[in-house]
Design a protein around this motif. Structure first.
Motif, short mmCIF file in Angstrom:
data_model
loop_
_atom_site.label_atom_id
_atom_site.label_comp_id
_atom_site.label_asym_id
_atom_site.label_seq_id
_atom_site.Cartn_x
_atom_site.Cartn_y
_atom_site.Cartn_z
N ALA A 61 35.01 40.23 46.00
CA ALA A 61 35.51 39.45 46.84
C ALA A 61 36.75 39.76 46.47
O ALA A 61 38.17 39.81 47.33
N VAL A 62 37.30 40.95 45.91
CA VAL A 62 38.22 41.70 46.40
C VAL A 62 38.59 42.52 47.46
O VAL A 62 39.74 42.76 47.83
N ILE A 103 36.21 48.78 40.81
CA ILE A 103 36.44 47.48 40.15
C ILE A 103 35.25 48.16 38.61
O ILE A 103 34.10 48.13 39.01
N GLN A 104 35.84 48.73 37.65
CA GLN A 104 34.56 48.78 36.60
C GLN A 104 35.04 47.97 35.21
O GLN A 104 35.73 46.98 34.84
N VAL A 255 35.02 38.98 21.59
CA VAL A 255 33.99 39.28 22.19
C VAL A 255 34.63 39.41 23.63
O VAL A 255 34.55 38.28 23.80
N ALA A 256 34.81 40.21 24.46
CA ALA A 256 34.14 40.12 26.34
C ALA A 256 34.89 40.71 26.94
O ALA A 256 35.37 41.98 26.88
N GLN A 257 33.86 40.30 28.42
CA GLN A 257 33.82 41.47 28.84
C GLN A 257 35.35 41.57 30.47
O GLN A 257 35.30 40.32 30.37
N TYR A 258 36.14 42.10 30.52
CA TYR A 258 37.23 42.32 31.12
C TYR A 258 36.48 42.59 32.54
O TYR A 258 36.02 44.53 32.07
N ARG A 259 37.39 43.07 33.74
CA ARG A 259 37.07 44.19 34.68
C ARG A 259 38.60 44.33 35.51
O ARG A 259 38.92 43.86 35.25
N PHE A 260 38.43 45.63 35.84
CA PHE A 260 40.41 46.26 36.39
C PHE A 260 39.57 47.05 37.23
O PHE A 260 38.90 47.89 37.47
N LEU A 261 40.75 47.09 37.91
CA LEU A 261 40.59 48.53 39.92
C LEU A 261 41.06 49.62 38.59
O LEU A 261 41.78 50.15 37.88
N GLN A 280 47.56 41.64 43.87
CA GLN A 280 48.56 40.45 43.84
C GLN A 280 48.40 39.72 45.28
O GLN A 280 48.63 38.57 44.50
N ALA A 281 48.52 40.10 46.51
CA ALA A 281 48.49 39.12 47.43
C ALA A 281 47.21 38.65 47.33
O ALA A 281 47.21 37.27 47.44
N THR A 282 45.69 39.15 46.68
CA THR A 282 44.89 39.01 47.13
C THR A 282 44.17 37.45 45.57
O THR A 282 44.33 36.43 45.74
N PHE A 283 44.84 37.99 44.80
CA PHE A 283 44.81 36.73 43.75
C PHE A 283 45.83 35.32 43.90
O PHE A 283 45.48 34.37 43.11
N GLU A 284 46.57 35.57 44.50
CA GLU A 284 47.53 34.27 44.99
C GLU A 284 46.57 33.47 45.92
O GLU A 284 47.12 32.49 46.23
N THR A 285 46.14 34.26 46.99
CA THR A 285 45.41 33.48 47.89
C THR A 285 43.78 32.32 47.24
O THR A 285 43.89 32.51 45.96
#
Lengths: 333, 514
Positions: A61-62, A103-104, A255-261, A280-285
């Motif tokens: 998706a990203v 993205i890890q 506890v949470a799983q999160y992902r980052f670039l 940021q452009a992606t997040f806005e779509t």
């Protein structure tokens, strides 16, 4: 057995994306004298998981969003193995010019170190964190009509409570283990190879409870086949608004799983800035937002340095809690 | 079952656009099935972006077509080149490749196509009528049941071998050992990985199979054919005769049932199905000695069973939202992206999708059967190619296929190493089949037994007291002791000079695949 995914796949997918993105390239660089602006070629986006899982779908998706925003192709390449450590090692060793990104998952840095030996630990110091992406919360479930109707029943359990997890050294295991540990209940982890078999086991009553990612369990919760006992997020989550958090129920477990670039350490700032712009452009779509909702993901769009701070905090906190309750994530106990 | 919704589904599928997507899907599936390594899961991943733009029902019809179309294609390399692309095609190699060497490749492929069609169709009918019921049954299958089933599988592996039982067992034992390579999924400890991250997830099945079968065969042929003039294999009958079809009809029927039932089980269902179908045929056959030397039933039964299993693996996905294998996981992801959540509510919330997909499979399989007829004729010509040309091409296919699994050159070297092992095994009269199958089943046995013991709190009596696992273990004991019993009976019969034959009865065959 490992799943099959292919570089060929990525290349074909990438070329399709490149075709779609041609317009973007010509308008953003057309007529400009800045020929070296990132990205100048295709950018490989590594995923440490097989095709079809949530890590893979998020990367895809990203990737779509980035190529639309930055006008280059971002082919997704699956390099599955060792909870993502193989892909991580490859990114860490790649040229720090932005041509390899990934993205890890937080669990690789904060939880896996608790389960594997010292020299297999992946350190966040080998990467520059570009930006946070999203959070994937855990929910503890039991089968409808099972021995535990709610969390109080679990807390009052006198025997051993078995819980299915999505594997050793995963957030699912840590969340269930910490919850039972802090409630003073004897627990027995039964690791499965991923979410689907763990879900099957709890639906069939093979294990008393299971900790799963919300997206994996939500359908069966809505249909009433599974009873959600608690979520592990700091506050209630949008997709399961009626399910109280562990903290609300008097157990201090989060506890949470999160992902980052991420990019290799030493990647130039202007490359990182461009990627942040693209994200940021992606997040806005609308497509991306709908994707998050469909997969029960909570946006966690925070700057890279905040992600690193949170990672360090989480790692410290999990290690302390695991120590406190005497949980052996790797062992058979 | 809601009859109106079912019929509406048919109306939807017969719309020209959907028929076209179905055709495209099965065609792509069949083609990628031919190339080992590049599997349906990866193909669905590639095509995912395209599906954003089309109607969800059409998209899923196409993606599902890729999945079951690939099952048809997978047979072709198993029979012609001895390259099983999927674990569930391994047993097809035994008789399929033998038939090809006898110039009967067309018959083998033809019978597989017919069997695949029948198996899949029987399975779709089962899916249409019994899906929710069977799904509940699959949930009763916990770790102890898997442990018992896979154990039975390992026993069958040892018995289907062609050469000596001892050699088959040695080969299977090595396969079981190979399955232990990798990070222990319970303790996180590294086993036989020699500090290599590449080995931390163990070795992929395709790498082992390509090496032992494909590369091993190439190496062996290099030696064997050296100096001999090339005689192109006669490709006589491209399509099975009526007599041959009749001969295989029993196998196809039994294969369909076994496949449908075992395919519902997530993880390993299709492998077990093909194995159980083959073992059943061998046991009830009047000429078990023909198996492994080109018995048509030895191709018909497993190919029918693995297609039936591939189809019934849709049941857990569509009724409880559980993907049974990697391709189903991709379809699960695709459905989510299209805004549809697979699960218990799917049939009520999206009846058009539910019935559309199921009904498209009736038509898709028909298309595949029709496509197979001309394609079989084309593919068998591969055998006329001179070995000097065919061998390098086969080698290239294996290397490419293995590389595409994980984009890893390391895997190519592992495969070549297995190729050398395969060559040596063939020279020494060992069969690779038991090794490969035990390798697949070994990890299921180990993890299921350990999981069960965690659930039972260390008390192994649970294996016997649970009804399904208890029954399976009873079958295991019967199958294991059968040769001894038969021997005793044979002696007694000989002593009393009675002419009573000691052949196993069909009822026993049924017990095998329950």
């Amino acid at each position: 057995m490992r799943h099959h995914t292919t570089r060929l796949a990525a290349l074909l997918g990438g070329s399709a994306l490149a075709l779609a993105a041609c317009d973007g390239v010509s308008t953003s660089t057309g007529g400009s004298d800045e020929t070296a602006e990132y990205p100048s070629g295709s950018v490989e986006m590594l995923v440490g998981a097989s095709a079809g899982g949530s890590s893979d779908l998020i990367s895809r998706a990203v990737s779509q969003g980035l190529s639309d925003a930055l006008g280059a192709s971002f082919p997704v390449i699956n390099r599955e193995g060792a909870n993502g450590a193989i892909a991580a090692a490859e990114v860490a060793a790649a040229e720090p010019d932005g041509s390899t990104i990934a993205i890890q998952n937080a669990s690789l840095f904060a939880i896996t170190p608790l389960a594997v030996s010292e020299d297999e630990v992946t350190s966040i110091d080998d990467f520059d964190v570009v930006h946070g992406v999203s959070r994937d919360d855990y929910v503890m479930v039991t089968t409808a009509g099972g021995p535990y109707a709610d969390l109080d029943a679990v807390k009052a359990a006198t025997g051993t409570v078995t819980y299915g997890t999505t594997g050793v050294g995963t957030g699912a295991q840590v969340s269930c283990a910490l919850l039972l540990g802090s409630a003073g209940v004897e627990g027995e982890a039964v690791p499965f190879d991923g979410g689907a078999p763990a879900l099957t086991a709890v639906l069939g009553g093979q294990v008393d409870t299971a900790c799963l990612q919300v997206g994996e369990a939500v359908e069966n919760i809505e249909s009433g086949k599974l009873v959600p006992l608690t979520v592990f997020s700091p506050e209630r989550i949008e997709y399961l608004p009626d399910v109280p958090t562990a903290q609300e129920q008097g157990l201090d477990v989060e506890v949470a799983q999160y992902r980052f670039l991420t990019v290799p350490k030493g990647t130039p700032d202007d490359v990182v800035d461009r990627l942040v712009e693209g994200l940021q452009a992606t997040f806005e779509t609308e497509e991306y937002q709908a994707f998050n909702e469909q997969n029960s993901l909570t946006p966690m769009e925070i700057p890279g340095d905040e992600v690193v701070t949170q990672l360090e905090e989480d790692k410290q906190r999990y290690a302390e809690l695991v120590e406190e309750y005497g949980i052996d994530l790797g062992g058979d106990s | 079952m809601d009859l109106t919704a079912f019929l509406d589904g048919f109306a939807l599928v017969t719309e020209p656009a959907n028929l076209l997507y179905c055709l495209v899907g099965v065609l792509i599936g069949m083609l990628i099935g031919v190339l080992p390594g590049l599997g349906p899961a990866a193909t669905i991943a590639i095509l995912l972006p395209i599906t954003y733009t089309i109607d969800p029902v059409s998209a899923i019809i196409m993606l599902a077509g890729i999945y079951y179309g690939a099952q048809y294609g997978g047979t072709i390399t198993s029979v012609l080149l001895r390259l099983p692309g999927e674990a569930s095609s391994v047993v097809t190699v035994f008789d399929g490749f033998a038939l090809a060497k006898q110039g009967r490749a067309g018959t083998a492929l033809g019978i597989s196509a017919v069997g695949s069609f029948v198996g899949a169709t029987v399975s779709i009918v089962g899916l249409t009528l019994l899906a929710p019921l069977v799904a509940e049954w699959a949930l009763d299958f916990g770790p102890p049941e898997y442990a018992a089933l896979a154990l039975l599988g390992v026993l069958l592996v040892a018995s289907i071998g062609n050469g000596g039982m001892v050699k088959a067992m040695i080969s299977a034992a090595i396969g079981l050992l190979l399955a232990t390579i990798g990070r222990d999924s319970f303790s996180g400890a590294e086993r036989f990985t020699f500090d290599s991250l590449q080995l931390s997830d163990g070795i992929d099945f395709v790498i082992v199979a390509m090496g032992l079968f494909g590369v091993g065969e190439i190496l062996y042929n290099l030696e064997e054919r050296h100096g001999k003039p090339h005689v192109p294999a006669a490709v006589a009958n491209v399509w099975p005769s009526r007599k041959e079809l009749k001969e295989s009809s029993g196998s196809i029927g039994r294969g369909s049932l076994i496949g449908f039932v075992l395919g519902v089980l997530p993880g390993g269902g299709a492998v077990m199905a093909s194995l159980a179908a083959y073992a059943t045929e061998k046991r009830i056959s009047k000429h078990p000695e023909r198996f492994g030397r080109g018995a048509l039933q030895g191709v018909a039964a497993p190919e029918t069973a693995n297609n039936a299993a591939a189809t019934s693996s849709f049941i857990p996905l569509l009724t409880i939202g559980i993907p049974a294998n990697a391709s189903m996981a991709m379809l699960f992801g695709a459905l989510l992206i299209l805004g549809i959540s697979p699960g218990p509510q799917l049939v009520d919330e999206n009846p058009d999708l539910f019935w559309g997909v199921i009904n498209s499979m009736y038509i898709g399989n028909l298309i595949l059967l029709v496509l197979s007829i001309p394609l079989v004729g084309i593919f068998v010509r591969v055998l006329r190619v001179r070995p000097a040309i065919l061998a390098p091409i086969t080698a290239l296919i294996t290397i490419l296929g293995v590389y595409t699994i994980n984009n890893s050159t390391f895997d190519i070297f592992v495969m070549i190493a297995f190729g050398v092992v395969g060559y040596l095994m063939k020279k020494l009269g060992f069969e690779p089949g038991p090794m490969v199958l035990a390798f697949v089943l070994g990890s299921i046995v180990e993890s299921s037994v350990r999981r069960s013991l965690l659930i039972f709190d260390g008390d192994p009596t649970g294996f016997i007291t649970r009804p399904i696992s208890g029954t399976l273990l009873a079958v295991f004991v019967v199958v294991a002791l059968w040769p001894a019993v038969r021997l005793l009976r044979g002696r007694r019969a000989a002593r009393s000079a009675a002419a009573e034959p000691a052949a196993p009865t069909p009822t026993r065959g049924k017990a095998d695949h329950r």
